[in-house]
Design a protein around this motif. Structure first.
Motif: not given
Length: 339
Positions: A202-218
């Motif tokens: 579910g996280w991977a699918l959301q991150a595939a379309t929502d760039e903010s998830l990777l930015a927030d993780r970083a």
């Protein structure tokens, strides 16, 4: 003709759980309440929705995916299958009372009225007590499915009346294959997301379309590494800044990422064959694993988990974070420049 239950539920992975539930249906052993546990995004609600389709499918081969019930349930538009989510961060007693009223009515067209209560670990004590009465004397035409991240986050009186199923994170290769099949991202990015997902499709699918998830993780992981090198003044300033009304909603997500980081530290210290999650932070992880003992990393991981429980229990966020800041080790990390 007796119905035949398949395991094609539209669920990626978790084959053992689907087979277990399908076998129970085939043997007429449907329980009145279930408790699906596992990390956020691991697939609990997807499994619950697939189970609801299998229960109420109109075909002889269930779930068929084609009948009216299957299609409406998949589209979240079936009158007898309801998903109830917390209002804000808390599942309130008013929501349980509305649920109890709905359960007093027989299904409109289905065999069973299925209620999916998401993130039940966020239920208030009053809501949990109210649901307990329903679980003690459930109507015969009702199936209740609770989801929660951890079994021990649900009151013992509730979980003792449910059949538990603990969903485990999926292998990265399986998540990558599903991302490639959907074609939302290129192969290189699907490999990265699969590794960073921690087994949560579910996280991977959301991150595939929502760039903010990777930015927030970083941001969360960079902040952690900066704090390890920082003095107490800088640490307490971080606690103050992240405990404001606007910022503290992100604390659970930040702490979950920090947990994955310190699990990686433990894996590297123990020279485990298990792949680390945060490969893009390997340089800092190697530095920490070279100077810390396994007990040190375990102490930090337990402190983060304890802080997450405090935040979930609405303990003063600033105080909880300040205590956590004192539990972080002090080590000057040589960090790679951005990019």
């Amino acid at each position: 003709m007796m119905p035949h239950y398949t395991i094609d539920w539209g669920v990626v992975g978790h084959e053992w759980a689907v087979e277990h539930l399908a076998r129970g249906l085939a043997n007429d052993r449907l329980r009145h309440a279930y408790l699906f546990t596992g990390p956020s995004g691991v697939g609990k609600t997807t499994l619950a929705r697939g189970f609801a389709r299998a229960i109420n499918c109109l075909s002889d081969v269930r779930p068929c995916g084609e009948c009216r019930a299957c299609k409406l349930i998949e589209a979240n538009n079936y009158a007898d299958v309801n998903i109830i989510r917390a209002e804000g961060k808390t599942l309130k007693i008013e929501q349980i009372r509305e649920l109890q009223h709905a359960l007093s009515l027989r299904p409109v067209e289905a065999r069973y009225r299925v209620i999916i209560l998401q993130r039940f670990h966020e239920a208030s004590d009053q809501a949990a007590d109210a649901l307990l009465k329903t679980l003690e004397e459930p109507p015969p035409y009702v199936v209740i499915i609770l989801t929660a991240e951890q079994l021990d986050s649900v009151p013992p009186t509730i979980r003792s009346r449910c059949q538990p199923l603990a969903l485990r994170p999926l292998p990265a290769i399986q998540i990558r294959a599903e991302l490639d099949r959907r074609g939302q991202v290129d192969s290189e990015r699907s490999a990265l997301l699969a590794q960073l997902s921690g087994g949560r499709l579910g996280w991977a699918l959301q991150a595939a379309t929502d760039e903010s998830l990777l930015a927030d993780r970083a941001t969360a992981l960079n902040d952690l590494e900066r704090l390890i090198s920082a003095d107490r003044v800088a640490r307490f300033k971080y606690a103050e800044q992240n405990s404001t009304t606007e910022a503290k909603a992100q604390i659970p997500t930040i702490l979950a990422l920090w947990q994955s980081y310190w699990r990686d530290v433990m894996l590297m210290i123990s020279a485990s064959h298990i792949s680390i999650t945060n490969r893009d932070h390997q340089a800092a992880l190697e530095q920490l694993s070279a100077v810390l003992h396994i007990e040190d990393a375990q102490h930090v991981l337990m402190a983060i988990q304890r802080t997450a429980k405090y935040i979930d229990a609405n303990v003063n966020a600033r105080l909880a974070l300040e205590v956590l800041m004192l539990d972080l080790p002090v080590h000057r990390l040589l960090l790679a420049p951005p990019g």
